[in-house]
Design an enzyme around this catalytic site. Structure first.
Site, PDB file in Angstrom:
ATOM      1  N   LYS A 205       0.749  -0.914   0.587  1.00  0.00           N
ATOM      2  CA  LYS A 205      -0.166   0.242  -0.244  1.00  0.00           C
ATOM      3  C   LYS A 205       1.277   1.213   0.295  1.00  0.00           C
ATOM      4  CE  LYS A 205      -2.812   0.792   3.312  1.00  0.00           C
ATOM      5  NZ  LYS A 205      -2.396   2.065   4.316  1.00  0.00           N
ATOM      6  N   SER A 206       2.000   1.481   0.750  1.00  0.00           N
ATOM      7  CA  SER A 206       2.637   2.889   0.912  1.00  0.00           C
ATOM      8  C   SER A 206       3.071   2.711  -0.812  1.00  0.00           C
ATOM      9  CB  SER A 206       4.046   2.197   2.344  1.00  0.00           C
ATOM     10  OG  SER A 206       3.591   2.221   2.898  1.00  0.00           O
TER      11      SER A 206
ATOM     12  N   ARG B 298       2.868   5.639  -3.380  1.00  0.00           N
ATOM     13  CA  ARG B 298       4.139   7.046  -3.584  1.00  0.00           C
ATOM     14  C   ARG B 298       4.200   6.770  -5.130  1.00  0.00           C
ATOM     15  NH1 ARG B 298       3.994   5.290   1.425  1.00  0.00           N
ATOM     16  NH2 ARG B 298       5.525   6.655   2.582  1.00  0.00           N
TER      17      ARG B 298
ATOM     18  N   ARG C 170      -9.152  11.992  12.305  1.00  0.00           N
ATOM     19  CA  ARG C 170      -7.512  11.530  12.550  1.00  0.00           C
ATOM     20  C   ARG C 170      -6.520  13.100  12.843  1.00  0.00           C
ATOM     21  NH1 ARG C 170      -4.880   6.342   9.121  1.00  0.00           N
ATOM     22  NH2 ARG C 170      -2.970   7.725  10.341  1.00  0.00           N
TER      23      ARG C 170
ATOM     24  N   GLN D  17       4.860   8.864   7.344  1.00  0.00           N
ATOM     25  CA  GLN D  17       4.076  10.168   6.813  1.00  0.00           C
ATOM     26  C   GLN D  17       4.452  11.439   7.349  1.00  0.00           C
ATOM     27  OE1 GLN D  17      -0.165   9.147   8.088  1.00  0.00           O
ATOM     28  NE2 GLN D  17       0.143   7.897   6.889  1.00  0.00           N
TER      29      GLN D  17
ATOM     30  N   ASP E  45       2.428  -0.695  11.724  1.00  0.00           N
ATOM     31  CA  ASP E  45       0.891  -2.091  11.611  1.00  0.00           C
ATOM     32  C   ASP E  45       0.339  -3.336  11.798  1.00  0.00           C
ATOM     33  OD1 ASP E  45       0.618   1.095  10.168  1.00  0.00           O
ATOM     34  OD2 ASP E  45       1.418   0.496   8.452  1.00  0.00           O
TER      35      ASP E  45
ATOM     36  N   LYS F 273      -4.256   4.895  14.875  1.00  0.00           N
ATOM     37  CA  LYS F 273      -4.477   4.823  13.504  1.00  0.00           C
ATOM     38  C   LYS F 273      -5.747   4.840  13.395  1.00  0.00           C
ATOM     39  CE  LYS F 273      -0.436   4.547  12.701  1.00  0.00           C
ATOM     40  NZ  LYS F 273       0.795   4.527  12.216  1.00  0.00           N
TER      41      LYS F 273
ATOM     42  N   ARG G 243      -6.325   1.299  17.844  1.00  0.00           N
ATOM     43  CA  ARG G 243      -5.367  -0.364  17.724  1.00  0.00           C
ATOM     44  C   ARG G 243      -5.111  -0.740  19.880  1.00  0.00           C
ATOM     45  NH1 ARG G 243      -2.855   0.183  11.810  1.00  0.00           N
ATOM     46  NH2 ARG G 243      -4.722   0.210  10.425  1.00  0.00           N
TER      47      ARG G 243
ATOM     48  N   ARG H  25      -7.333  -4.244   9.305  1.00  0.00           N
ATOM     49  CA  ARG H  25      -6.644  -4.204  10.165  1.00  0.00           C
ATOM     50  C   ARG H  25      -6.967  -5.346  11.367  1.00  0.00           C
ATOM     51  NH1 ARG H  25      -2.745  -3.603   6.915  1.00  0.00           N
ATOM     52  NH2 ARG H  25      -1.618  -1.370   5.906  1.00  0.00           N
TER      53      ARG H  25
HETATM   54  C1  S3P Z   1       2.993   4.932   6.151  1.00  0.00           C
HETATM   55  C2  S3P Z   1       3.689   5.089   7.667  1.00  0.00           C
HETATM   56  C3  S3P Z   1       2.766   5.017   9.052  1.00  0.00           C
HETATM   57  C4  S3P Z   1       1.529   3.470   8.754  1.00  0.00           C
HETATM   58  C5  S3P Z   1       0.699   3.762   7.466  1.00  0.00           C
HETATM   59  C6  S3P Z   1       1.756   3.617   5.701  1.00  0.00           C
HETATM   60  C7  S3P Z   1       2.852   5.040   5.233  1.00  0.00           C
HETATM   61  O1  S3P Z   1       1.856   5.365   9.390  1.00  0.00           O
HETATM   62  O2  S3P Z   1       1.169   3.249   9.423  1.00  0.00           O
HETATM   63  O3  S3P Z   1      -0.111   2.430   7.371  1.00  0.00           O
HETATM   64  O4  S3P Z   1       3.110   4.802   3.956  1.00  0.00           O
HETATM   65  O5  S3P Z   1       4.093   5.841   5.108  1.00  0.00           O
HETATM   66  P1  S3P Z   1       2.240   7.037   9.727  1.00  0.00           P
HETATM   67  O6  S3P Z   1       3.361   7.657   9.117  1.00  0.00           O
HETATM   68  O7  S3P Z   1       1.523   7.720  11.355  1.00  0.00           O
HETATM   69  O8  S3P Z   1       3.446   6.204  11.585  1.00  0.00           O
END
Ligand code: S3P
Length: 454
Positions: A41-42, A46, A142, A189, A335, A362, A366, A407
């Site tokens: 996903k990350s 990007r 959030r 993030q 995660d 999150k 969680r 999750r």
């Molecule tokens: C992510 C960073 C993480 C993660 C999220 C994806 C990212 O969050 O929990 O699912 O893709 O940069 P945080 O930056 O809030 O830790």
């Protein structure tokens, strides 16, 4: 005017909304076979962002066709970027260059995706046009102050709802200035948001991380030909460069693989091979933690694709023991804790987690959501401000509230492998944000799961 053939009345629309998807799970089972879980996903978020801002055409394969990444894709289409696909994980992004985005005609809706919103916020802060970012009820609750603060220091103008919550209104036409920012929390993030804003800033933008976090942004920027300096905990870049299109192969998401790593570890007789999983060192906390608990996990065919390390992961059942989770592993498994709590519930002895207060902000809180579900199944646990204590033991069945968190849903689905009674996991629609087809794949590998309308 063309009228739709059928337009549900308000009452019927409410009824339709009332039908949500639940998982029903029969206890027991064994996980066996081979599978490739959906794309990371990350990295998928990007790939769209940098592909859109590059000069030339980028081809992406292995793209996650989950709602989160699709929301990012739709946002860039709304800013005039031509994107073909996704078609079986293949996406072609016709980049418009760093200064080629167009003003969107409406607010950009990032759905459930914190990554989409926080990274886009950094990018949009440097655009000549105004924009607005919004999302679903979870995302709109959030905290965004964590990105608004550094961006404001860089000269951005961002309005928010009360408490720094979305929707975010970003005023365009602000000349950003590079700054140094000490990240107050370990967050990829926030780091990525600052670096992406840094592309549009005068001079040098740098951040220092309190602990290493996922480095996909840095790796991918370099893949697109942009210079990013990493020096210990500091990451820096200069504004004013260019991105050159490149092809991206998205590995399978280790965060999605986690449900099967835990499932196979807790279900006697299990033996699984998970193919082509991303094993970036900033993401493998789950493997390190499970191994410390006694899991039988081996990496095969380690290789590098497009700047990211990948491997096939073999996992076989092994009795687990409770541990104190090392603090340095927490950001590397952030995660994966919902699933790891299920591993802890099936382990012999006590597992203690500290330093994980980020879990509270999150897609749901969680720690609270998992503690509640574990208690429902009869697993003794104690909630801490920054973590949890879990005493392994027998698990019964019950009805689990997910708080619409993907999750939480998948973690309690996997728990059924060791439960003694039927488990109903409520409100599982959000599983599609990160793992479309989870129930079908889990069933093929041996979980007794069915999706039912409730
Ligand atoms: C992510 C960073 C993480 C993660 C999220 C994806 C990212 O969050 O929990 O699912 O893709 O940069 P945080 O930056 O809030 O830790």
């Amino acid at each position: 005017m063309n009228l739709p053939l059928f337009w549900p009345s308000a009452a019927i629309q409410n009824d339709l909304k009332a039908y949500v998807m639940h998982f029903k799970l029969q206890p027991g089972g064994t996980l066996k076979g081979e599978a490739r879980v959906p794309g990371d996903k990350s990295i998928s978020h990007r790939a769209i962002m940098l592909g859109a801002l590059a000069e030339g055409t980028s081809r992406v394969n292995g793209f996650l066709e989950g709602e989160d990444a699709l929301a990012t894709l739709a946002a860039f289409r709304a800013m005039g970027v031509e994107i073909e696909g996704p078609d079986n994980g293949n996406v072609t992004v016709h980049g418009v260059g760093l200064h080629g985005l167009k003003a969107p005609a409406h607010p950009l809706d990032l759905g459930n995706a914190g990554t989409g919103m926080r990274l886009l916020c950094g990018l949009l802060a440097g655009q000549p046009f105004d924009s607005e970012l919004t999302g679903d009820a979870s995302l709109c609750s959030r905290p965004m102050g964590r990105v608004i603060d550094p961006l404001t220091k860089m000269g951005a103008s961002i309005g928010s709802a009360e408490g720094g919550r979305p929707p975010l209104k970003i005023r365009g036409g602000q000349q950003l200035q590079g700054i140094h920012y000490d990240l107050p929390m370990a967050s990829a993030q926030v780091k990525s948001c600052c670096l992406l804003a840094g592309l549009y800033s005068r001079g040098r933008t740098s951040v220092t991380e309190p602990a290493p976090t996922r480095d996909h942004t840095e790796r991918m920027l370099r893949g697109f030909g942009y210079t990013v300096d990493s020096n210990g905990a500091e990451i820096a870049l200069h504004g004013g460069g260019r991105l050159q299109a490149c092809d991206i192969e998205v590995p399978a998401d280790i965060s999605s693989a986690t449900f099967f790593l835990v499932g196979a570890s807790i279900a006697p007789g299990s033996d699984l091979l998970l193919q082509h999983v991303g094993i970036n060192p900033t993401r493998i906390g789950v493997i390190n933690i499970l191994r410390l608990m006694g899991a039988d996990i081996t990496l095969q065919q380690e290789r590098e694709v497009g700047g990211e390390p990948v491997a096939d992961i073999r996992v076989r059942y092994a009795p687990l023991r409770g541990i104190e989770i090392p603090l340095d592993q927490v950001p590397l498994a952030i995660d994966e804790f919902p699933a790891l709590f299920i591993a802890a519930a099936c382990a012999e002895g006590r597992t203690v987690l500290h330093g994980a207060e980020e879990l509270r902000v999150k897609e749901s809180d969680r720690i609270a959501a998992m503690a509640e579900g574990l208690s429902t199944l009869g697993v003794s646990n104690e909630v801490l401000d920054d973590g949890i204590i879990i005493d392994g033991g027998d698990m019964g069945g019950g009805v689990i509230a997910t708080y619409n968190d993907h999750r939480i849903a998948m973690s309690f689905a996997i728990a059924a492998l060791r439960a003694s009674g039927e488990i109903t996991v409520q409100d599982c629609d959000h599983v599609a944000t990160s793992f479309p087809g989870f129930d079908t794949l889990a069933r093929r590998l041996g979980l007794s799961i069915s999706a039912v309308a409730g």
